[in-house]
Scaffold this motif. Structure first.
Motif, short mmCIF file in Angstrom:
data_model
loop_
_atom_site.label_atom_id
_atom_site.label_comp_id
_atom_site.label_asym_id
_atom_site.label_seq_id
_atom_site.Cartn_x
_atom_site.Cartn_y
_atom_site.Cartn_z
N LEU A 120 -0.09 -7.50 -3.66
CA LEU A 120 -0.27 -6.25 -2.92
C LEU A 120 0.21 -5.07 -3.76
O LEU A 120 -0.49 -4.05 -3.90
N GLU A 121 1.40 -5.22 -4.35
CA GLU A 121 1.95 -4.12 -5.13
C GLU A 121 1.16 -3.88 -6.40
O GLU A 121 0.89 -2.74 -6.78
N LEU A 125 -2.00 -4.53 -6.97
CA LEU A 125 -3.31 -3.95 -6.66
C LEU A 125 -3.16 -2.49 -6.26
O LEU A 125 -3.99 -1.65 -6.64
N GLY A 126 -2.11 -2.15 -5.52
CA GLY A 126 -1.87 -0.76 -5.14
C GLY A 126 -1.64 0.10 -6.36
O GLY A 126 -2.27 1.14 -6.55
N SER A 142 -4.82 0.41 -8.44
CA SER A 142 -5.76 1.38 -7.89
C SER A 142 -5.33 2.80 -8.28
O SER A 142 -6.15 3.62 -8.71
N TYR A 147 -10.16 -1.98 -6.39
CA TYR A 147 -8.76 -2.39 -6.32
C TYR A 147 -8.17 -1.99 -4.97
O TYR A 147 -7.39 -2.73 -4.36
N ALA A 148 -8.56 -0.78 -4.49
CA ALA A 148 -8.03 -0.33 -3.20
C ALA A 148 -8.49 -1.27 -2.09
O ALA A 148 -7.74 -1.59 -1.17
N HIS A 150 -6.51 -4.43 -2.34
CA HIS A 150 -5.16 -4.08 -1.84
C HIS A 150 -5.14 -4.15 -0.31
O HIS A 150 -4.29 -4.80 0.30
N TYR A 166 -3.28 -6.88 2.17
CA TYR A 166 -2.43 -6.40 3.27
C TYR A 166 -2.82 -7.08 4.58
O TYR A 166 -1.98 -7.60 5.31
#
Ligand code: HEM
Lengths: 199, 337
Positions: free
Chosen positions: A39-40, A42-43, A46, A82-83, A86, A90
Motif C-alpha cells: 500500500l505504501e 504504491l502510494g 503514484s 499505481y493509484a 493503491h 486498500y
C-alpha cells in the motif's frame, strides 16, 4: 516512431516495480505485513510518477529534447495505474473487501477523503489521455490537465496527514513539488526556455 | 527462474516444547557441555543451548540474564488458542522511532546500542529512590514467561512470549509513598546510537515518555520485560528493559527504560501530548473508539499475507477485559480513551 528505445525503456521501468513487489510479498520478503508495505509503496510510487510527469515539460523547455514530451502521457497513465492499485490494495487489506465500510471511512477520515479526491482528479486526466479527446477538447484539454497540480497538492496533503513521527520523506516530495510550481510561474519558465534557446 | 516459496513457520502454542522435555534436554546438554570442556565456551553460548522457539537468534545475554534462565517459570501465562508470531517477524517489524520511522529501521539500526551495563533511575514518591544497576533490580526476582497478545494502535497485532517480572513486584520493593498516584517512565536519549533522535524532521520530542495510573502499574498483568522468545530482548524490541501492558495499545509499552518515577500528577505521555485527539492517556484497546485515521474495530494479525490479510475482530481490552475492566469501573471510556 521517434525514440523507440527510450519509450520502451520508460514503459518497462514503470511496469516492473508492481509485479516485483507482488513477487516479494508472495515470498514474504516484505515482512509480516506485506499488504501495508505494498500500500505504501504504491502510494509513494503514484506520487513520484506524478512528480516525474510534471517534470517533463520544464525539462523539454530547458533541453529542447523531444524525448521528454513523448513519455508524458505514458507516465501520467502509470501514475493513475499505481493509484488504482493503491486503492485496490486498500480495499483488500484494510477494508477486507467490506465495501460498506468505505462510506464510513470516507466520512470519518479526512485523509481518506483527500486521497479519494486526488484519485478523482486523476481520473478525468486518464480518461482524456488520447488523441480523440485532445482534438475534441481543444484548448480546454490543456486547462483540464492543470488538474494534475490539484492531484499533486491533494496527494501531498493525504500523505502529510499520515506521517507519524518523521517528516523527512514528505519534505523531499514537498520541496520537489514546490520547485515544479515555481517553474510554472510565468517569468521563471520563460527564462528557462530562453536561456537554452540563446545558447 | 526457480521460484522458491519459503515455508510459513507458524508456531501454535501446542507446539512449544513442553518444559519437561526442555529440561531434560537442557540437563543432557549441560552434562555433555561439561564433558566437552565447557569452560572454553563463552557464557552466552551455553545459556542459549536450546532455542525454545524456531528461528530464534541466540543474542548475547549478560551473565545476570543467563543465570536467571534455570529458575524461570516458563509459560506462567499462556494465550490459549493463539499462534505465536514467528520470532523473525516480532523482531523485524517494530515501531521504535528512536531508530527510524520505518518498521524495518529498528532491526537495522539498533544493533550498536550499548545495553550493558544499564542503570535505571527510580525517583519521586518512593521510599528507596536511587540509581539502580539493572542486574540489582532484577536479581531478587524469578523471571516468568508470559504469552501476551500485542495490539498496535495501527491496527495490527502479534502474539509474543515475553520474559520478565510483574512491575508490581519491583515497585513494592522501592516502597511507593502514600502520595504516589501515577508511574512515569522514560526511554534512553542517546543520539549517537539512536539515529531517529538525530533526525531534523522528527515530530516527537525526546525522551519518549509514558505513564500509568498506579493501580494499572500494580496490576498483575503488567510486566517489566527483559527477554522474549526465551532469550534476552533484542535491542530493537526495547533492550534491556521494557514495559508490557497487554490490554493497552503498544505505544504504552515503553522501551529501553532508564527512569521510573512515581508521581502525584498524571505524567507526560509522548503520543498523548503530540496528538491528544488521537492518542489518549489510557489508550486501552477499544474497538468502540476509532482512531481518527484508522478503524480500531479490526486488526491484521501478523504475519498476514496479501490474499488472506488475516483480519480479525479486535476485542475490548485486547481480550483481557475479565482481568482489567474493573480498573475502569465508572469511567466513560469513550471520553477517557
Ligand atoms: C481513494 C483513494 C485513496 C485511498 C483510499 C488511499 C488510502 C491510503 C491509505 C489507507 C494509506 C496508508 C495510511 C497509513 O499509513 O496508515 C495511504 C498512504 C499513501 N497514499 Fe493513498 N489513498 C488514495 C489515493 C492516493 C493517491 C491518488 C495518491 C497519490 C497521488 C496517494 C498517495 C499516498 C501516499 C504517498 C501514501 C503514503 C505512503 C507511506 O506512508 O509511505 N494515495 N493511502
Amino acid at each position: 516512431m521517434k525514440h523507440p528505445f527510450w519509450r520502451c525503456g520508460v514503459f518497462v521501468a514503470a511496469l516492473l516495480p508492481p509485479p516485483y513487489w507482488l513477487y516479494q510479498a508472495w515470498t514474504f520478503a516484505l515482512g509480516p505485513d506485506p499488504g501495508k508495505v505494498l500500500l505504501e509503496r504504491l502510494g509513494q510510487g503514484s506520487l513520484v510518477l506524478l512528480l516525474l510527469t510534471l517534470c517533463l515539460t520544464p525539462l523539454q523547455r530547458a533541453t529542447h529534447w523531444s524525448g521528454w514530451a513523448l513519455v508524458r502521457r505514458q507516465l501520467g497513465l502509470w501514475c493513475f495505474a499505481y493509484a488504482c492499485l493503491h486503492l485496490s490494495v486498500y480495499l483488500l487489506v484494510v477494508l477486507g473487501l467490506d465495501f460498506a465500510l468505505l462510506g464510513d471511512e470516507l466520512r470519518k477520515r479526512p485523509y481518506i477523503l483527500v486521497g479519494a479526491l486526488a484519485w478523482c482528479s486523476l481520473l478525468p486526466l486518464a480518461l482524456t489521455s488520447n488523441r480523440f479527446s485532445m482534438r475534441r477538447l481543444g484548448r480546454r484539454w490543456k486547462q483540464l490537465h492543470r488538474l494534475a497540480y490539484a492531484a499533486l497538492g491533494l496527494g501531498l496533503l493525504h500523505m502529510l496527514w499520515i506521517v507519524r513521527s518523521d517528516l523527512g520523506q514528505w519534505t523531499l516530495y514537498g520541496v520537489w513539488a514546490l520547485l515544479l510550481l515555481a517553474l510554472r510561474l510565468p517569468g521563471v519558465g520563460r527564462r528557462l526556455g530562453r536561456g537554452r534557446a540563446a545558447s | 527462474m526457480l521460484i522458491q516459496i519459503p515455508p510459513r513457520s507458524h508456531c501454535p502454542s501446542s507446539e512449544i516444547t513442553p518444559e519437561s522435555v526442555y529440561l531434560s534436554r537442557r540437563r543432557f546438554l549441560g552434562v555433555a557441555g561439561t564433558a566437552l570442556g565447557a569452560a572454553a565456551l563463552p557464557a552466552w553460548a551455553l545459556a542459549d543451548d536450546a532455542p525454545r522457539y524456531p528461528g530464534v537468534e541466540p543474542g548475547r545475554p549478560p551473565a545476570w540474564f543467563a543465570q536467571k534462565l534455570p529458575d524461570t517459570r516458563w509459560q506462567a501465562v499462556e494465550a490459549p488458542g493463539e499462534a505465536i508470531t514467528p520470532y523473525r517477524d516480532a523482531s523485524h517489524y517494530n515501531n521504535f522511532y528512536e531508530f527510524g520511522p520505518d518498521k524495518g529501521d529498528p532491526a537495522a539500526n539498533a544493533g550498536q546500542l550499548p545495553t550493558e551495563p544499564w542503570t535505571v533511575r527510580i525517583d519521586g514518591e518512593v521510599g528507596k529512590p536511587g540509581q539502580y544497576a539493572l542486574e540489582d533490580l532484577i536479581r531478587p526476582h524469578a523471571l516468568e514467561e508470559r504469552i501476551y497478545r500485542l495490539r498496535c494502535v495501527e491496527a495490527w497485532s502479534m502474539v509474543i512470549p515475553w520474559l520478565g517480572l510483574p512491575l508490581a513486584d519491583l515497585l513494592t520493593r522501592v516502597e511507593p509513598t502514600g502520595k504516589a498516584r501515577y508511574v512515569a517512565f522514560e526511554t534512553l536519549v542517546d543520539p549517537e546510537h539512536m539515529p531517529g533522535q538525530r533526525s531534523h524532521f522528527a515530530l516527537l520530542d525526546w525522551p519518549y515518555r509514558e505513564g500509568l495510573r498506579i493501580d494499572e502499574a500494580m496490576h498483575p498483568l503488567t510486566l517489566l520485560a527483559v527477554g522474549m522468545y526465551g532469550r534476552v530482548l533484542p535491542n530493537q524490541n526495547g533492550a534491556p528493559l521494557r514495559l508490557v501492558v497487554p490490554w493497552k495499545y503498544g505505544f504504552k509499552s515503553i522501551k529501553s527504560i532508564v527512569r521510573i518515577s512515581l508521581t502525584e500528577q498524571q505524567p507526560y505521555a509522548t503520543w498523548n501530548r503530540r496528538a491528544p485527539g488521537e492518542y489518549g492517556f489510557y489508550a486501552n484497546v477499544n474497538p468502540g473508539v476509532d482512531h481518527p485515521r484508522w478503524t480500531q474495530k479490526r486488526e491484521r494479525r501478523l504475519p498476514s499475507s496479501l490474499f488472506s490479510p488475516n483480519l480479525r475482530d479486535t476485542l475490548p481490552f485486547n481480550g483481557y477485559a475479565e482481568e482489567v475492566a474493573g480498573l475502569y469501573a465508572g469511567m466513560d471510556l469513550t471520553r477517557d480513551y
